[in-house]
Design a protein around this motif. Structure first.
Motif, PDB file in Angstrom:
ATOM      1  N   UNK A 134      46.174  49.944  24.669  1.00 40.64           N
ATOM      2  CA  UNK A 134      46.393  48.863  25.326  1.00 40.64           C
ATOM      3  C   UNK A 134      47.999  48.482  26.091  1.00 40.64           C
ATOM      4  N   UNK A 135      48.332  47.998  27.239  1.00 45.66           N
ATOM      5  CA  UNK A 135      48.965  48.143  27.304  1.00 45.66           C
ATOM      6  C   UNK A 135      49.819  46.241  28.190  1.00 45.66           C
ATOM      7  N   UNK A 136      50.311  45.422  27.551  1.00 43.26           N
ATOM      8  CA  UNK A 136      50.774  44.254  28.103  1.00 43.26           C
ATOM      9  C   UNK A 136      50.632  44.037  29.700  1.00 43.26           C
ATOM     10  N   UNK A 137      50.088  43.147  30.600  1.00 44.76           N
ATOM     11  CA  UNK A 137      49.833  42.645  31.828  1.00 44.76           C
ATOM     12  C   UNK A 137      51.453  42.052  32.162  1.00 44.76           C
ATOM     13  N   UNK A 138      52.628  41.675  31.042  1.00 54.72           N
ATOM     14  CA  UNK A 138      53.726  41.166  31.371  1.00 54.72           C
ATOM     15  C   UNK A 138      54.753  42.753  31.624  1.00 54.72           C
ATOM     16  N   UNK A 139      53.960  43.774  31.208  1.00 53.37           N
ATOM     17  CA  UNK A 139      54.645  44.884  31.402  1.00 53.37           C
ATOM     18  C   UNK A 139      54.948  44.797  32.886  1.00 53.37           C
ATOM     19  N   UNK A 140      54.156  44.684  33.964  1.00 48.38           N
ATOM     20  CA  UNK A 140      54.161  45.302  34.814  1.00 48.38           C
ATOM     21  C   UNK A 140      54.658  44.428  36.060  1.00 48.38           C
ATOM     22  N   UNK A 141      55.638  45.220  36.761  1.00 49.17           N
ATOM     23  CA  UNK A 141      55.834  44.159  37.927  1.00 49.17           C
ATOM     24  C   UNK A 141      54.600  44.193  38.737  1.00 49.17           C
ATOM     25  N   UNK A 142      53.546  43.979  39.783  1.00 53.69           N
ATOM     26  CA  UNK A 142      53.120  44.290  39.862  1.00 53.69           C
ATOM     27  C   UNK A 142      51.627  45.128  39.795  1.00 53.69           C
ATOM     28  N   UNK A 143      50.513  44.031  40.446  1.00 56.22           N
ATOM     29  CA  UNK A 143      49.136  44.885  39.620  1.00 56.22           C
ATOM     30  C   UNK A 143      48.343  44.163  40.591  1.00 56.22           C
ATOM     31  N   UNK A 144      47.210  45.393  41.036  1.00 55.60           N
ATOM     32  CA  UNK A 144      45.972  44.983  42.018  1.00 55.60           C
ATOM     33  C   UNK A 144      45.245  45.274  41.511  1.00 55.60           C
ATOM     34  N   UNK A 145      43.871  45.037  42.241  1.00 57.25           N
ATOM     35  CA  UNK A 145      42.369  45.759  41.632  1.00 57.25           C
ATOM     36  C   UNK A 145      41.824  46.711  42.828  1.00 57.25           C
ATOM     37  N   UNK A 146      41.046  47.254  41.928  1.00 62.55           N
ATOM     38  CA  UNK A 146      40.633  48.649  42.895  1.00 62.55           C
ATOM     39  C   UNK A 146      38.718  48.238  43.844  1.00 62.55           C
ATOM     40  N   UNK A 147      38.401  47.564  44.200  1.00 60.52           N
ATOM     41  CA  UNK A 147      37.261  47.533  44.011  1.00 60.52           C
ATOM     42  C   UNK A 147      36.387  48.385  44.813  1.00 60.52           C
ATOM     43  N   UNK A 148      36.128  49.508  43.729  1.00 60.99           N
ATOM     44  CA  UNK A 148      34.780  49.952  43.783  1.00 60.99           C
ATOM     45  C   UNK A 148      34.980  51.268  43.902  1.00 60.99           C
ATOM     46  N   UNK A 149      34.026  53.259  43.799  1.00 66.06           N
ATOM     47  CA  UNK A 149      34.590  53.902  43.887  1.00 66.06           C
ATOM     48  C   UNK A 149      35.911  54.882  44.550  1.00 66.06           C
ATOM     49  N   UNK A 150      35.718  54.556  45.888  1.00 64.17           N
ATOM     50  CA  UNK A 150      36.275  54.980  47.039  1.00 64.17           C
ATOM     51  C   UNK A 150      37.817  54.246  47.357  1.00 64.17           C
ATOM     52  N   UNK A 151      37.335  52.664  46.929  1.00 57.96           N
ATOM     53  CA  UNK A 151      39.117  52.910  46.819  1.00 57.96           C
ATOM     54  C   UNK A 151      40.189  53.305  45.565  1.00 57.96           C
ATOM     55  N   UNK A 152      39.356  53.581  44.257  1.00 51.25           N
ATOM     56  CA  UNK A 152      39.943  53.958  43.075  1.00 51.25           C
ATOM     57  C   UNK A 152      40.142  55.674  43.804  1.00 51.25           C
ATOM     58  N   UNK A 153      39.272  56.355  44.089  1.00 51.72           N
ATOM     59  CA  UNK A 153      39.621  57.532  45.261  1.00 51.72           C
ATOM     60  C   UNK A 153      40.461  57.934  45.769  1.00 51.72           C
ATOM     61  N   UNK A 154      40.434  56.576  46.771  1.00 52.20           N
ATOM     62  CA  UNK A 154      41.817  56.846  47.888  1.00 52.20           C
ATOM     63  C   UNK A 154      42.702  56.599  46.848  1.00 52.20           C
ATOM     64  N   UNK A 155      43.194  55.723  46.180  1.00 53.40           N
ATOM     65  CA  UNK A 155      44.564  55.905  45.454  1.00 53.40           C
ATOM     66  C   UNK A 155      45.069  56.872  44.501  1.00 53.40           C
ATOM     67  N   UNK A 156      44.278  57.520  44.259  1.00 49.08           N
ATOM     68  CA  UNK A 156      44.319  58.375  43.076  1.00 49.08           C
ATOM     69  C   UNK A 156      44.360  60.651  43.990  1.00 49.08           C
ATOM     70  N   UNK A 157      43.675  59.821  45.180  1.00 47.74           N
ATOM     71  CA  UNK A 157      44.350  61.081  46.584  1.00 47.74           C
ATOM     72  C   UNK A 157      45.780  61.141  46.667  1.00 47.74           C
TER      73      UNK A 157
ATOM     74  N   UNK B 164      44.869  42.602  47.992  1.00 45.73           N
ATOM     75  CA  UNK B 164      44.859  44.379  47.569  1.00 45.73           C
ATOM     76  C   UNK B 164      44.832  45.339  48.747  1.00 45.73           C
ATOM     77  N   UNK B 165      44.177  45.491  49.569  1.00 45.10           N
ATOM     78  CA  UNK B 165      43.597  46.614  50.205  1.00 45.10           C
ATOM     79  C   UNK B 165      45.363  47.270  50.531  1.00 45.10           C
ATOM     80  N   UNK B 166      46.303  46.295  51.045  1.00 48.16           N
ATOM     81  CA  UNK B 166      47.421  46.536  51.750  1.00 48.16           C
ATOM     82  C   UNK B 166      48.414  48.041  50.699  1.00 48.16           C
ATOM     83  N   UNK B 167      47.762  48.378  49.267  1.00 53.99           N
ATOM     84  CA  UNK B 167      48.937  48.337  49.135  1.00 53.99           C
ATOM     85  C   UNK B 167      48.545  49.733  49.557  1.00 53.99           C
ATOM     86  N   UNK B 168      46.991  49.861  49.324  1.00 50.17           N
ATOM     87  CA  UNK B 168      46.447  51.647  49.594  1.00 50.17           C
ATOM     88  C   UNK B 168      46.682  51.701  51.184  1.00 50.17           C
TER      89      UNK B 168
END
Length: 280
Positions: free
Chosen positions: A42-65, A95-99
């Motif tokens: 587990x990790x604390x949200x406070x440790x992150x400078x920035x967070x964003x959501x991954x909406x679905x498998x397609x977005x996750x795959x795009x980011x990981x690639x 969130x889509x701007x991150x990718x």
């Protein structure tokens, strides 16, 4: 209360994907947040400078690639850029701007290194329509120059401004590009029909572009400007060339957007066209 999330995958020392009880998969970005971490911890949200959501498998795959092709310096830099954009625009970004923007700037930097430059035919229109986004995009290009040592061409300001506008309005980039192309088509028709060359720096040109942009928005929302029968007759009789040209533009708009256009749009468009023809 400090919120903790379960690590799903460590992408590198500064980026990890975690499982959130409400939002499902989230990306956490921060200096050293993934260092020596393992799946299931587990990790604390406070440790992150920035967070964003991954909406679905397609977005996750795009980011990981995307991430394996980026240098750590660029990932950290883009985190700073996105925080900067959010601060300058005074609102949260979709969130889509991150990718999308990370991908775009990475390729833009790569092209600049190889001295491959793309022109942006909609630069004047973009600056006129999205003045604040354009200014922030200019500042982002300056950040790239200062921190990455890469000089991006001016056309990139326009492309980055569109990404920012898409993120603050939640509009798809393809729709924004489609509308800009339509407005550019209108400009071509106007210049051809009136036999003029519009000065992109003039106030009347900017007013026309703004009007066309708002007209497209009104069509999408089904809004009406109201009936003006007396004004219609006056404009038709006084300015037949501009009145007929306005109708031609409305028919093009109707065909391209595949939606009905309120007839009253013709009147206000005629007035804008008459201003331009008087100054030709």
């Amino acid at each position: 209360m400090v919120e903790h999330v379960r690590i799903e995958k460590v992408l590198n020392n500064n980026v990890l994907i975690a499982e959130h009880p409400t939002y499902k998969e989230v990306v956490l970005i921060g200096k050293g947040i993934g260092f020596n971490r393992k799946q299931g911890e587990t990790v604390s949200f406070d440790k992150a400078d920035k967070t964003f959501l991954l909406k679905g498998e397609n977005e996750k795959e795009q980011y990981m690639n995307l991430l394996p092709h980026l240098e750590q310096e660029l990932i950290d830099f883009m985190n700073d850029v996105l925080v900067y954009i959010e601060d300058r625009m005074g609102q949260e970004l979709n969130e889509h701007i991150h990718i999308a923007l990370t991908d775009h700037i990475a390729f833009a930097i790569n092209r600049a290194k190889k001295e491959i430059y793309f022109s942006n035919p909609f630069l004047f229109e973009i600056e006129s329509l999205y003045a604040k986004e354009y200014q922030v995009a200019r500042e982002v290009v300056e950040m790239v120059q200062k921190q990455m040592g890469i000089a991006l061409p001016e056309g990139e300001i326009g492309f980055i401004a569109l990404h920012i506008h898409s993120a603050v309005t939640d509009k798809a980039l393809r729709d924004i590009n489609k509308h800009n192309k339509l407005i550019s088509r209108f400009v071509e028709i106007i210049e051809d029909e009136l036999d003029i060359k519009m000065d992109r720096s003039q106030v009347d040109y900017n007013r026309l572009i703004q009007h066309l942009h708002r007209a497209i928005d009104r069509v999408h929302h089904g809004e009406s400007l109201g009936k003006e029968n007396r004004l219609a007759e006056l404009l038709k009789n006084e300015y037949p060339v501009c009145y007929n040209l306005a109708w031609k533009l409305i028919k093009v708009m109707q065909k391209q957007l595949n939606k009905p256009v309120d007839e009253s749009e013709v009147l206000y468009l005629t007035i804008h066209l008459q201003r331009l023809s008087n100054k030709s």
